[in-house]
Design a protein around this motif. Structure first.
Motif, PDB file in Angstrom:
ATOM      1  N   ASN A  34      31.399 -69.542  61.223  1.00  0.00           N
ATOM      2  CA  ASN A  34      31.294 -68.589  62.333  1.00  0.00           C
ATOM      3  C   ASN A  34      31.716 -67.197  61.879  1.00  0.00           C
ATOM      4  O   ASN A  34      32.558 -66.556  62.504  1.00  0.00           O
ATOM      5  N   ALA A  35      31.090 -66.725  60.829  1.00  0.00           N
ATOM      6  CA  ALA A  35      31.410 -65.410  60.266  1.00  0.00           C
ATOM      7  C   ALA A  35      30.574 -64.327  60.948  1.00  0.00           C
ATOM      8  O   ALA A  35      29.661 -64.606  61.740  1.00  0.00           O
ATOM      9  N   PHE A  36      30.930 -63.092  60.620  1.00  0.00           N
ATOM     10  CA  PHE A  36      30.172 -61.921  61.059  1.00  0.00           C
ATOM     11  C   PHE A  36      29.927 -61.051  59.840  1.00  0.00           C
ATOM     12  O   PHE A  36      30.800 -60.927  58.989  1.00  0.00           O
ATOM     13  N   VAL A  37      28.742 -60.448  59.756  1.00  0.00           N
ATOM     14  CA  VAL A  37      28.447 -59.518  58.663  1.00  0.00           C
ATOM     15  C   VAL A  37      27.921 -58.206  59.244  1.00  0.00           C
ATOM     16  O   VAL A  37      27.211 -58.192  60.257  1.00  0.00           O
ATOM     17  N   VAL A  38      28.309 -57.125  58.617  1.00  0.00           N
ATOM     18  CA  VAL A  38      27.852 -55.797  59.029  1.00  0.00           C
ATOM     19  C   VAL A  38      26.440 -55.593  58.499  1.00  0.00           C
ATOM     20  O   VAL A  38      26.179 -55.789  57.314  1.00  0.00           O
ATOM     21  N   SER A  39      25.527 -55.188  59.380  1.00  0.00           N
ATOM     22  CA  SER A  39      24.149 -54.946  58.944  1.00  0.00           C
ATOM     23  C   SER A  39      23.789 -53.460  58.925  1.00  0.00           C
ATOM     24  O   SER A  39      22.819 -53.072  58.292  1.00  0.00           O
ATOM     25  N   ARG A  40      24.579 -52.637  59.625  1.00  0.00           N
ATOM     26  CA  ARG A  40      24.321 -51.195  59.630  1.00  0.00           C
ATOM     27  C   ARG A  40      25.568 -50.484  60.125  1.00  0.00           C
ATOM     28  O   ARG A  40      26.274 -50.981  61.000  1.00  0.00           O
ATOM     29  N   ALA A  41      25.828 -49.316  59.565  1.00  0.00           N
ATOM     30  CA  ALA A  41      26.962 -48.499  60.012  1.00  0.00           C
ATOM     31  C   ALA A  41      26.564 -47.034  59.990  1.00  0.00           C
ATOM     32  O   ALA A  41      25.839 -46.589  59.093  1.00  0.00           O
ATOM     33  N   SER A  42      27.026 -46.290  60.988  1.00  0.00           N
ATOM     34  CA  SER A  42      26.806 -44.845  60.993  1.00  0.00           C
ATOM     35  C   SER A  42      28.022 -44.165  61.611  1.00  0.00           C
ATOM     36  O   SER A  42      28.689 -44.726  62.484  1.00  0.00           O
ATOM     37  N   VAL A  43      28.282 -42.956  61.122  1.00  0.00           N
ATOM     38  CA  VAL A  43      29.408 -42.169  61.618  1.00  0.00           C
ATOM     39  C   VAL A  43      28.927 -40.742  61.833  1.00  0.00           C
ATOM     40  O   VAL A  43      28.224 -40.187  60.984  1.00  0.00           O
ATOM     41  N   GLU A  44      29.297 -40.179  62.960  1.00  0.00           N
ATOM     42  CA  GLU A  44      29.052 -38.759  63.232  1.00  0.00           C
ATOM     43  C   GLU A  44      30.416 -38.088  63.325  1.00  0.00           C
ATOM     44  O   GLU A  44      31.239 -38.448  64.175  1.00  0.00           O
ATOM     45  N   TYR A  45      30.647 -37.136  62.444  1.00  0.00           N
ATOM     46  CA  TYR A  45      31.931 -36.452  62.370  1.00  0.00           C
ATOM     47  C   TYR A  45      31.923 -35.277  63.337  1.00  0.00           C
ATOM     48  O   TYR A  45      31.004 -34.474  63.355  1.00  0.00           O
ATOM     49  N   ARG A  46      32.955 -35.195  64.169  1.00  0.00           N
ATOM     50  CA  ARG A  46      33.024 -34.171  65.211  1.00  0.00           C
ATOM     51  C   ARG A  46      34.032 -33.068  64.905  1.00  0.00           C
ATOM     52  O   ARG A  46      33.838 -31.936  65.315  1.00  0.00           O
ATOM     53  N   ALA A  47      35.129 -33.417  64.222  1.00  0.00           N
ATOM     54  CA  ALA A  47      36.165 -32.427  63.911  1.00  0.00           C
ATOM     55  C   ALA A  47      36.988 -32.937  62.730  1.00  0.00           C
ATOM     56  O   ALA A  47      37.110 -34.148  62.542  1.00  0.00           O
ATOM     57  N   PRO A  48      37.539 -32.027  61.931  1.00  0.00           N
ATOM     58  CA  PRO A  48      38.376 -32.480  60.818  1.00  0.00           C
ATOM     59  C   PRO A  48      39.652 -33.145  61.337  1.00  0.00           C
ATOM     60  O   PRO A  48      40.233 -32.693  62.335  1.00  0.00           O
ATOM     61  N   LEU A  49      40.032 -34.208  60.696  1.00  0.00           N
ATOM     62  CA  LEU A  49      41.283 -34.894  61.008  1.00  0.00           C
ATOM     63  C   LEU A  49      42.264 -34.551  59.907  1.00  0.00           C
ATOM     64  O   LEU A  49      42.027 -34.857  58.735  1.00  0.00           O
ATOM     65  N   HIS A  50      43.346 -33.913  60.271  1.00  0.00           N
ATOM     66  CA  HIS A  50      44.370 -33.532  59.302  1.00  0.00           C
ATOM     67  C   HIS A  50      45.415 -34.631  59.222  1.00  0.00           C
ATOM     68  O   HIS A  50      45.751 -35.261  60.230  1.00  0.00           O
ATOM     69  N   TYR A  51      45.943 -34.836  58.014  1.00  0.00           N
ATOM     70  CA  TYR A  51      46.998 -35.830  57.853  1.00  0.00           C
ATOM     71  C   TYR A  51      48.167 -35.479  58.768  1.00  0.00           C
ATOM     72  O   TYR A  51      48.518 -34.310  58.940  1.00  0.00           O
ATOM     73  N   ARG A  52      48.773 -36.525  59.343  1.00  0.00           N
ATOM     74  CA  ARG A  52      49.948 -36.369  60.202  1.00  0.00           C
ATOM     75  C   ARG A  52      50.690 -37.689  60.235  1.00  0.00           C
ATOM     76  O   ARG A  52      50.162 -38.724  59.819  1.00  0.00           O
ATOM     77  N   GLU A  53      51.876 -37.663  60.753  1.00  0.00           N
ATOM     78  CA  GLU A  53      52.697 -38.879  60.857  1.00  0.00           C
ATOM     79  C   GLU A  53      52.186 -39.817  61.957  1.00  0.00           C
ATOM     80  O   GLU A  53      52.260 -41.027  61.814  1.00  0.00           O
TER      81      GLU A  53
END
Length: 135
Positions: free
Chosen positions: A52-71
């Motif tokens: 009963n596994a799952f496999v990724v068949s497609r991935a997409s990302v839309e970047y909206r703003a820079p993420l700065h490192y933080r705690e």
């Protein structure tokens, strides 16, 4: 419908020389949220997880703003955008209270690793997905 929310910690090594979190890591953040979300529906034994596994068949990302490192962690919101008998699509938002950093989708197929073939989602999996499905 409600989203699953995972508070994803940022690591110092995630940032480049300018303090921005590397865009490629957003897929890892999505994976971390998904694996934690699905813990309750995965089989306890190795044989069950293979059947009963799952496999990724497609991935997409839309970047909206820079993420700065933080705690503080960044929240990864996950919901089910679509589902069928053998597959589903998860929609993600990587955000905090003030900013949306990225949106993404990942298509996932139910899969039997032993046979190397797609499988139908179980009733338990369908009920689990319904808790996070858009109306």
């Amino acid at each position: 419908m409600h989203s699953y929310i995972y508070p994803c910690p940022l690591r110092w090594a995630d940032a480049d020389a300018n303090g921005h979190v590397n865009n490629a890591l957003f897929l890892r953040f999505m994976e971390e949220a998904r694996t934690r979300m699905f813990r309750e529906v995965l089989a306890d034994d190795e044989a069950g997880r293979r059947r009963n596994a799952f496999v990724v068949s497609r991935a997409s990302v839309e970047y909206r703003a820079p993420l700065h490192y933080r705690e503080d962690p960044v929240d990864v919101h996950v919901r089910v955008a679509h589902r069928r008998a053998v597959s589903f699509e998860l929609a993600y938002e990587i955000r905090d209270a003030n900013q949306l950093y990225a949106e993404g989708t990942i298509a996932i197929a139910a899969y039997n690793l032993d046979t190397g073939r797609p499988r139908r989602l179980t009733d338990t999996e369908l009920a689990f997905l319904d808790r996070y499905t858009e109306s």
